[in-house]
Enzyme design. Sequence first.
Site, PDB file in Angstrom:
ATOM      1  N   HIS A 148      55.117  77.799   8.292  1.00 32.56           N
ATOM      2  CA  HIS A 148      54.084  78.414   9.132  1.00 32.56           C
ATOM      3  C   HIS A 148      53.821  79.862   8.698  1.00 32.56           C
ATOM      4  O   HIS A 148      52.675  80.306   8.644  1.00 32.56           O
ATOM      5  CB  HIS A 148      54.509  78.411  10.615  1.00 32.56           C
ATOM      6  CG  HIS A 148      54.691  77.039  11.201  1.00 32.56           C
ATOM      7  ND1 HIS A 148      55.843  76.660  11.849  1.00 32.56           N
ATOM      8  CD2 HIS A 148      53.863  75.964  11.240  1.00 32.56           C
ATOM      9  CE1 HIS A 148      55.715  75.408  12.265  1.00 32.56           C
ATOM     10  NE2 HIS A 148      54.527  74.960  11.917  1.00 32.56           N
ATOM     11  N   LYS A 189      55.134  66.712  27.109  1.00 37.38           N
ATOM     12  CA  LYS A 189      55.906  66.520  25.873  1.00 37.38           C
ATOM     13  C   LYS A 189      57.193  67.336  25.951  1.00 37.38           C
ATOM     14  O   LYS A 189      57.172  68.512  26.309  1.00 37.38           O
ATOM     15  CB  LYS A 189      55.042  67.005  24.699  1.00 37.38           C
ATOM     16  CG  LYS A 189      55.503  66.511  23.347  1.00 37.38           C
ATOM     17  CD  LYS A 189      54.501  66.909  22.262  1.00 37.38           C
ATOM     18  CE  LYS A 189      55.205  67.124  20.930  1.00 37.38           C
ATOM     19  NZ  LYS A 189      54.331  67.719  19.923  1.00 37.38           N
ATOM     20  N   ARG A 239      51.438  69.289   3.692  1.00 41.65           N
ATOM     21  CA  ARG A 239      52.588  69.271   2.782  1.00 41.65           C
ATOM     22  C   ARG A 239      52.455  68.145   1.764  1.00 41.65           C
ATOM     23  O   ARG A 239      52.583  68.353   0.576  1.00 41.65           O
ATOM     24  CB  ARG A 239      53.900  69.098   3.563  1.00 41.65           C
ATOM     25  CG  ARG A 239      54.288  70.340   4.322  1.00 41.65           C
ATOM     26  CD  ARG A 239      55.228  70.022   5.422  1.00 41.65           C
ATOM     27  NE  ARG A 239      54.633  69.057   6.334  1.00 41.65           N
ATOM     28  CZ  ARG A 239      55.041  68.829   7.554  1.00 41.65           C
ATOM     29  NH1 ARG A 239      56.086  69.446   8.025  1.00 41.65           N
ATOM     30  NH2 ARG A 239      54.429  67.958   8.319  1.00 41.65           N
ATOM     31  N   SER A 275      59.318  71.358  11.509  1.00 44.71           N
ATOM     32  CA  SER A 275      60.071  71.765  12.696  1.00 44.71           C
ATOM     33  C   SER A 275      61.058  70.670  13.101  1.00 44.71           C
ATOM     34  O   SER A 275      62.175  70.969  13.531  1.00 44.71           O
ATOM     35  CB  SER A 275      59.124  72.050  13.857  1.00 44.71           C
ATOM     36  OG  SER A 275      58.260  73.112  13.528  1.00 44.71           O
TER      37      SER A 275
HETATM   38  O1  PNS Z   1      52.368  71.208  15.139  1.00 41.53           O
HETATM   39  P1  PNS Z   1      51.706  69.925  15.532  1.00 41.53           P
HETATM   40  O2  PNS Z   1      52.520  69.248  16.616  1.00 41.53           O
HETATM   41  O3  PNS Z   1      51.445  69.036  14.357  1.00 41.53           O
HETATM   42  O4  PNS Z   1      50.264  70.337  16.185  1.00 41.53           O
HETATM   43  C1  PNS Z   1      49.417  69.363  16.763  1.00 41.53           C
HETATM   44  C2  PNS Z   1      48.254  70.015  17.540  1.00 41.53           C
HETATM   45  C3  PNS Z   1      48.769  70.975  18.584  1.00 41.53           C
HETATM   46  C4  PNS Z   1      47.356  70.757  16.567  1.00 41.53           C
HETATM   47  C5  PNS Z   1      47.446  68.852  18.197  1.00 41.53           C
HETATM   48  O5  PNS Z   1      48.321  68.022  18.881  1.00 41.53           O
HETATM   49  C6  PNS Z   1      46.359  69.339  19.170  1.00 41.53           C
HETATM   50  O6  PNS Z   1      45.395  69.945  18.787  1.00 41.53           O
HETATM   51  N1  PNS Z   1      46.565  69.051  20.483  1.00 41.53           N
HETATM   52  C7  PNS Z   1      45.637  69.435  21.520  1.00 41.53           C
HETATM   53  C8  PNS Z   1      44.888  68.232  22.084  1.00 41.53           C
HETATM   54  C9  PNS Z   1      43.633  67.932  21.309  1.00 41.53           C
HETATM   55  O7  PNS Z   1      42.750  68.748  21.166  1.00 41.53           O
HETATM   56  N2  PNS Z   1      43.546  66.703  20.805  1.00 41.53           N
HETATM   57  C10 PNS Z   1      42.350  66.250  20.119  1.00 41.53           C
HETATM   58  C11 PNS Z   1      42.423  66.482  18.622  1.00 41.53           C
HETATM   59  S1  PNS Z   1      42.851  64.988  17.871  1.00 41.53           S
END
Ligand code: PNS
Length: 165
Positions: A20, A44, A94, A131
């Site tokens: 990050h 979650k 990645r 993570s």
């Molecule tokens: O670090 P991560 O867990 O891969 O991040 C995922 C994240 C937070 C980017 C994704 O889960 C997200 O944007 N969640 C918010 C809900 C949302 O907007 N969902 C619609 C997009 S598919």
Amino acid sequence: MGKALTAIFPGSFDPMTNGHIDIVGRCLSTFDKIIIAVLSNPGKTTLFTVEERMSLLQKEFSAQKERVEVRSFSGLLVDFANEVKTSVIIRGLRAISDFDYEAQMALMNRSLGGVDTFFLMAREENSYVSSSIVRQVAALGGSVSRLVPAHVEQALKGKFAQASK
Ligand code: PNS
């Protein structure tokens, strides 16, 4: 004069890793401001609370406070993007295995809110850092010193010392 370019870097950051940090650093050479958007999702289970995740990020980027802002969000990412008036999302990639999920999210965010996602390839040395791997190794007592900064490693030790009490 051009408009200041702001991008959102969203994620769970449970906890933040060297991967990050690298993405934020590289984005700062293109964007004026990065808003790190930490997902707050009560449904979650996370190792660190949203406050803890934010405070680790704030500590890491304290020297760049003017250009790196740490916020939390819940609900749709496109709504948060609207709120902070930007239409750029940054995500790190990645490996090919990241691609399906990332493409799905990027297309959904584009269709829901006209928000575009810019992808950066992770540096080779971070290509295996996630993570969840960090949590797993730290939980089992392994060293994560090459994957996260020292203050995050300390926070992980604190969590797992608590858990074994
Ligand atoms: O670090 P991560 O867990 O891969 O991040 C995922 C994240 C937070 C980017 C994704 O889960 C997200 O944007 N969640 C918010 C809900 C949302 O907007 N969902 C619609 C997009 S598919």
